[in-house]
Design an enzyme around this catalytic site. Structure first.
Site, PDB file in Angstrom:
ATOM      1  N   GLY A   8       4.038   3.778   8.324  1.00  9.82           N
ATOM      2  CA  GLY A   8       4.447   5.106   7.900  1.00  9.82           C
ATOM      3  C   GLY A   8       3.750   6.217   9.152  1.00  9.82           C
ATOM      4  O   GLY A   8       3.066   6.978   8.935  1.00  9.82           O
ATOM      5  N   SER A  11       5.103  10.346  10.175  1.00  5.30           N
ATOM      6  CA  SER A  11       5.119  11.775   9.608  1.00  5.30           C
ATOM      7  C   SER A  11       3.655  11.883   8.841  1.00  5.30           C
ATOM      8  O   SER A  11       2.968  10.669   8.662  1.00  5.30           O
ATOM      9  CB  SER A  11       5.896  12.181   8.655  1.00  5.30           C
ATOM     10  OG  SER A  11       5.967  11.365   7.578  1.00  5.30           O
ATOM     11  N   ILE A  13       0.102  11.979   7.734  1.00  6.49           N
ATOM     12  CA  ILE A  13      -1.309  11.165   7.907  1.00  6.49           C
ATOM     13  C   ILE A  13      -1.139  10.094   9.058  1.00  6.49           C
ATOM     14  O   ILE A  13      -1.723   9.710   9.912  1.00  6.49           O
ATOM     15  CB  ILE A  13      -2.138  10.819   6.879  1.00  6.49           C
ATOM     16  CG1 ILE A  13      -2.539  11.947   5.989  1.00  6.49           C
ATOM     17  CG2 ILE A  13      -3.314   9.900   7.146  1.00  6.49           C
ATOM     18  CD1 ILE A  13      -2.920  11.807   4.596  1.00  6.49           C
ATOM     19  N   ASP A  32       8.213   2.012  10.378  1.00  4.05           N
ATOM     20  CA  ASP A  32       8.416   3.146   9.510  1.00  4.05           C
ATOM     21  C   ASP A  32      10.051   3.264   9.372  1.00  4.05           C
ATOM     22  O   ASP A  32      10.889   2.428  10.133  1.00  4.05           O
ATOM     23  CB  ASP A  32       8.249   4.541  10.088  1.00  4.05           C
ATOM     24  CG  ASP A  32       7.805   5.584   9.137  1.00  4.05           C
ATOM     25  OD1 ASP A  32       8.831   5.746   8.289  1.00  4.05           O
ATOM     26  OD2 ASP A  32       6.811   6.379   9.121  1.00  4.05           O
ATOM     27  N   GLY A  73       4.020   6.241   2.375  1.00  2.00           N
ATOM     28  CA  GLY A  73       3.999   6.611   0.924  1.00  2.00           C
ATOM     29  C   GLY A  73       5.102   7.543   0.504  1.00  2.00           C
ATOM     30  O   GLY A  73       5.415   8.357   1.790  1.00  2.00           O
ATOM     31  N   SER A 113      -4.933   7.827  -2.360  1.00  5.13           N
ATOM     32  CA  SER A 113      -4.843   9.369  -2.652  1.00  5.13           C
ATOM     33  C   SER A 113      -5.892   9.690  -3.601  1.00  5.13           C
ATOM     34  O   SER A 113      -6.199   8.801  -4.537  1.00  5.13           O
ATOM     35  CB  SER A 113      -3.309   9.617  -2.958  1.00  5.13           C
ATOM     36  OG  SER A 113      -3.443  10.875  -3.826  1.00  5.13           O
ATOM     37  N   TYR A 153       3.679   8.445  -9.123  1.00  7.14           N
ATOM     38  CA  TYR A 153       2.685   8.630  -7.712  1.00  7.14           C
ATOM     39  C   TYR A 153       1.229   8.116  -8.260  1.00  7.14           C
ATOM     40  O   TYR A 153       0.691   7.454  -7.247  1.00  7.14           O
ATOM     41  CB  TYR A 153       2.725   9.967  -7.443  1.00  7.14           C
ATOM     42  CG  TYR A 153       2.153  10.128  -6.018  1.00  7.14           C
ATOM     43  CD1 TYR A 153       2.590   9.513  -4.825  1.00  7.14           C
ATOM     44  CD2 TYR A 153       0.817  10.791  -6.112  1.00  7.14           C
ATOM     45  CE1 TYR A 153       1.710  10.000  -3.724  1.00  7.14           C
ATOM     46  CE2 TYR A 153       0.080  10.870  -5.127  1.00  7.14           C
ATOM     47  CZ  TYR A 153       0.404  10.438  -3.599  1.00  7.14           C
ATOM     48  OH  TYR A 153      -0.317  10.443  -2.428  1.00  7.14           O
ATOM     49  N   LYS A 157      -0.982   4.795  -6.606  1.00  5.60           N
ATOM     50  CA  LYS A 157      -2.201   5.021  -5.862  1.00  5.60           C
ATOM     51  C   LYS A 157      -3.165   4.270  -6.686  1.00  5.60           C
ATOM     52  O   LYS A 157      -4.104   3.717  -5.862  1.00  5.60           O
ATOM     53  CB  LYS A 157      -2.438   6.681  -5.565  1.00  5.60           C
ATOM     54  CG  LYS A 157      -1.429   7.097  -4.770  1.00  5.60           C
ATOM     55  CD  LYS A 157      -1.305   6.270  -3.218  1.00  5.60           C
ATOM     56  CE  LYS A 157       0.240   6.880  -2.470  1.00  5.60           C
ATOM     57  NZ  LYS A 157       0.123   6.361  -1.159  1.00  5.60           N
TER      58      LYS A 157
END
Length: 168
Positions: A8, A11, A13, A32, A73, A113, A153, A157
């Site tokens: 990831g 973009s 974080i 990614d 994510g 998160s 979502y 998490k």
């Protein structure tokens, strides 16, 4: 220099983690779906929603690594199936696939998160899903225990947090 895998890295974080690692003189291999803007990294394309893509990406990794940062994510707007595939099943699968390439005493960081803070309320469900032994068995479990699009979502998490604790 140390060599890290950042899942990831393109973009948000993940891009900032990649920037910090390379600024400190470390090597980064970015996994990614899209190519990172940071030209100081090696990019291995991967689609976390597709188990075959994950195994192909892991096979393309050369050498050994000092750490793995799972920062990928999706926000949940793409629906429950995509959210669960990427945010939990994909992260788990890529971790398992690259584990043999990590040096002894390597670190693995899974970024979840605050949205996953209510994991204790569904702990038993999360343990059941976390203990499935493959991407496919995870999909089968989810088919029998559907997660709503609105809840996908935070649910993804929550289970990531439970799986991380289980493996730690």
């Amino acid at each position: 220099p140390l060599h890290f895998i950042v899942v990831g890295a393109t973009s948000g974080i993940g891009a900032e983690v990649t920037r910090c690692l390379t600024a400190a003189g470390n090597k980064v291999t970015a996994l990614d779906i899209a190519a990172p803007c940071n030209t100081n990294v090696e990019w291995v394309p991967v689609d976390l929603a597709e188990p075959r893509s994950i195994s192909q990406a892991a096979a393309r990794l050369k050498g050994t690594f000092d750490g793995l940062a799972n920062v990928a994510g999706v926000p949940g707007t793409g629906g429950s199936d995509l959210t669960m595939r990427v945010n939990f099943l994909g992260i788990r699968a890529v971790t398992n696939a690259v584990l043999p390439k990590l040096r002894r005493h390597s670190s693995i960081v899974n970024v979840a998160s605050r949205a996953g803070h209510q994991w204790p309320l569904r702990l038993q469900q999360h343990l059941e899903l976390a203990k499935t032994n493959s991407y496919e068995s995870g999909l089968s479990w989810l088919a029998q225990h559907p997660v709503s699009n609105n809840n996908a979502y935070p649910y993804s998490k929550e289970v990531l947090r439970v799986w991380t604790r289980l493996k730690a």
